[in-house]
Scaffold this active site. Sequence first.
Site, PDB file in Angstrom:
ATOM      1  N   GLY A  12       2.291 -15.186  51.624  1.00  0.00           N
ATOM      2  CA  GLY A  12       3.347 -15.245  52.625  1.00  0.00           C
ATOM      3  C   GLY A  12       3.692 -17.280  52.344  1.00  0.00           C
ATOM      4  O   GLY A  12       4.292 -17.645  53.249  1.00  0.00           O
ATOM      5  N   SER A  13       3.510 -17.334  51.310  1.00  0.00           N
ATOM      6  CA  SER A  13       4.352 -18.759  51.106  1.00  0.00           C
ATOM      7  C   SER A  13       6.130 -18.954  50.467  1.00  0.00           C
ATOM      8  O   SER A  13       6.450 -20.174  51.226  1.00  0.00           O
ATOM      9  CB  SER A  13       4.176 -19.312  49.421  1.00  0.00           C
ATOM     10  OG  SER A  13       4.846 -18.658  48.339  1.00  0.00           O
ATOM     11  N   ASN A  14       6.912 -18.273  51.005  1.00  0.00           N
ATOM     12  CA  ASN A  14       7.588 -17.689  51.099  1.00  0.00           C
ATOM     13  C   ASN A  14       8.207 -17.567  52.712  1.00  0.00           C
ATOM     14  O   ASN A  14       8.972 -18.198  53.275  1.00  0.00           O
ATOM     15  CB  ASN A  14       8.515 -16.590  50.290  1.00  0.00           C
ATOM     16  CG  ASN A  14       9.222 -16.291  48.878  1.00  0.00           C
ATOM     17  OD1 ASN A  14      10.363 -17.044  48.703  1.00  0.00           O
ATOM     18  ND2 ASN A  14       8.643 -15.814  48.507  1.00  0.00           N
ATOM     19  N   LEU A  85       5.510  -4.701  50.533  1.00  0.00           N
ATOM     20  CA  LEU A  85       5.594  -3.714  50.248  1.00  0.00           C
ATOM     21  C   LEU A  85       5.931  -2.405  50.288  1.00  0.00           C
ATOM     22  O   LEU A  85       6.075  -1.665  49.912  1.00  0.00           O
ATOM     23  CB  LEU A  85       4.175  -4.100  49.258  1.00  0.00           C
ATOM     24  CG  LEU A  85       3.683  -5.115  48.559  1.00  0.00           C
ATOM     25  CD1 LEU A  85       2.362  -5.191  47.823  1.00  0.00           C
ATOM     26  CD2 LEU A  85       4.932  -5.290  47.092  1.00  0.00           C
ATOM     27  N   ILE A  88      11.163   0.753  53.781  1.00  0.00           N
ATOM     28  CA  ILE A  88      11.638   0.603  54.572  1.00  0.00           C
ATOM     29  C   ILE A  88      12.107   2.173  54.969  1.00  0.00           C
ATOM     30  O   ILE A  88      13.016   2.794  54.353  1.00  0.00           O
ATOM     31  CB  ILE A  88      12.771   0.059  54.788  1.00  0.00           C
ATOM     32  CG1 ILE A  88      12.441  -1.636  54.463  1.00  0.00           C
ATOM     33  CG2 ILE A  88      12.951  -0.596  56.749  1.00  0.00           C
ATOM     34  CD1 ILE A  88      10.810  -2.324  55.241  1.00  0.00           C
ATOM     35  N   ASN A 102      16.175  -8.556  51.308  1.00  0.00           N
ATOM     36  CA  ASN A 102      14.885  -8.498  50.800  1.00  0.00           C
ATOM     37  C   ASN A 102      15.298  -9.574  49.356  1.00  0.00           C
ATOM     38  O   ASN A 102      16.266 -10.130  48.589  1.00  0.00           O
ATOM     39  CB  ASN A 102      14.279  -7.022  50.281  1.00  0.00           C
ATOM     40  CG  ASN A 102      12.973  -6.889  49.505  1.00  0.00           C
ATOM     41  OD1 ASN A 102      12.019  -7.611  49.280  1.00  0.00           O
ATOM     42  ND2 ASN A 102      13.621  -6.821  47.929  1.00  0.00           N
ATOM     43  N   HIS A 104      13.770  -9.766  45.592  1.00  0.00           N
ATOM     44  CA  HIS A 104      13.026  -9.151  44.610  1.00  0.00           C
ATOM     45  C   HIS A 104      12.958 -10.688  43.136  1.00  0.00           C
ATOM     46  O   HIS A 104      14.304 -10.753  43.009  1.00  0.00           O
ATOM     47  CB  HIS A 104      13.623  -8.421  43.285  1.00  0.00           C
ATOM     48  CG  HIS A 104      13.201  -7.112  43.039  1.00  0.00           C
ATOM     49  ND1 HIS A 104      11.965  -6.491  43.367  1.00  0.00           N
ATOM     50  CD2 HIS A 104      13.290  -7.591  41.228  1.00  0.00           C
ATOM     51  CE1 HIS A 104      12.017  -6.303  41.623  1.00  0.00           C
ATOM     52  NE2 HIS A 104      12.477  -6.128  40.583  1.00  0.00           N
ATOM     53  N   ASP A 145      15.135  -1.494  45.680  1.00  0.00           N
ATOM     54  CA  ASP A 145      16.238  -2.792  44.846  1.00  0.00           C
ATOM     55  C   ASP A 145      17.362  -1.876  44.456  1.00  0.00           C
ATOM     56  O   ASP A 145      17.505  -2.911  44.300  1.00  0.00           O
ATOM     57  CB  ASP A 145      15.511  -2.750  43.807  1.00  0.00           C
ATOM     58  CG  ASP A 145      13.840  -3.026  44.041  1.00  0.00           C
ATOM     59  OD1 ASP A 145      13.516  -3.994  45.434  1.00  0.00           O
ATOM     60  OD2 ASP A 145      12.807  -2.726  43.480  1.00  0.00           O
ATOM     61  N   GLU A 174      12.423 -19.113  44.372  1.00  0.00           N
ATOM     62  CA  GLU A 174      13.018 -18.388  45.567  1.00  0.00           C
ATOM     63  C   GLU A 174      12.671 -19.214  46.765  1.00  0.00           C
ATOM     64  O   GLU A 174      13.445 -19.367  47.467  1.00  0.00           O
ATOM     65  CB  GLU A 174      11.536 -17.801  46.202  1.00  0.00           C
ATOM     66  CG  GLU A 174      11.499 -16.688  45.008  1.00  0.00           C
ATOM     67  CD  GLU A 174      10.609 -15.212  44.944  1.00  0.00           C
ATOM     68  OE1 GLU A 174      10.383 -14.533  44.761  1.00  0.00           O
ATOM     69  OE2 GLU A 174       9.082 -15.909  44.984  1.00  0.00           O
TER      70      GLU A 174
HETATM   71  C1  GRF Z   1       7.498 -13.003  45.764  1.00  0.00           C
HETATM   72  O1  GRF Z   1       7.999 -13.437  44.531  1.00  0.00           O
HETATM   73  C2  GRF Z   1       8.863 -12.241  46.048  1.00  0.00           C
HETATM   74  O2  GRF Z   1       9.876 -12.608  45.675  1.00  0.00           O
HETATM   75  C3  GRF Z   1       7.931 -11.067  45.856  1.00  0.00           C
HETATM   76  O3  GRF Z   1       6.442 -10.614  46.498  1.00  0.00           O
HETATM   77  C4  GRF Z   1       6.279 -12.109  46.015  1.00  0.00           C
HETATM   78  C5  GRF Z   1       6.142 -12.824  47.334  1.00  0.00           C
HETATM   79  O4  GRF Z   1       5.030 -14.041  47.195  1.00  0.00           O
HETATM   80  N1  GRF Z   1       8.747  -9.493  46.695  1.00  0.00           N
HETATM   81  P1  GRF Z   1       4.963 -15.152  48.776  1.00  0.00           P
HETATM   82  O5  GRF Z   1       3.944 -13.962  49.881  1.00  0.00           O
HETATM   83  O6  GRF Z   1       5.721 -15.441  49.229  1.00  0.00           O
HETATM   84  O7  GRF Z   1       3.715 -16.252  48.079  1.00  0.00           O
END
Ligand code: GRF
Length: 193
Positions: A12-14, A85, A88, A102, A104, A145, A174
């Site tokens: 969940g860093s994003n 993962l 949907i 999404n 990728h 995708d 990202e």
């Molecule tokens: C990211 O690289 C995203 O592109 C992929 O999964 C990863 C998730 O990273 N689909 P995080 O959980 O946000 O750290």
Amino acid sequence: MKRIVVLASGSGSNAENIYHFFSKGDFAKVVAVLSNKKSAKVLERADRLGIPAFYFNKTAFCSEEGAIKLIRALSPDLVVLAGFLWKIPEFFIKSFPNQIINIHPALLPKYGGKGMYGSNVHKAVKENQEVESGITIHYVNENYDEGAIIHQSKTTLLPADDVHEIAQKVHLLEYEHYPKVIEHVLKQQNGSQ
Ligand code: GRF
């Protein structure tokens, strides 16, 4: 204020980065984080940040009476997948037309499709001795995708980069681009500025 719901399966860093980006202003906010994994770090992050967080299992996710009811009740302007993962379901996509995006971690159409997630993607990129990789942000449709591409950014790879270093380079892209692209997509909705 525009409402963002984030779906994530992992660290969940994003999700956290997106939360911080929009917390700086009053244009949009992350109203909830949902995960299909009870132990996912993203749920801990959400708790720490004070974002309502929910877990759902496969039955709830695949049922028209399940998780989607909660998501509809949250009235999202955009559903953002950030390391989510599961595929949907079609009823979900139909319920939010052009409202699910999404990210990728590669330059689609290369390194996409079933099984191409997480470090599998970066391993394949390394094995093929690619000189560049990157990110693809796209709308979600019924096929993995394959939805319309909204944005791609590239990073140069060196022969010495290992899988971990490739992942780090892609993660940096990202963090830089996903929040901005989300903002752009939200601004385009109904011509709002
Ligand atoms: C990211 O690289 C995203 O592109 C992929 O999964 C990863 C998730 O990273 N689909 P995080 O959980 O946000 O750290």
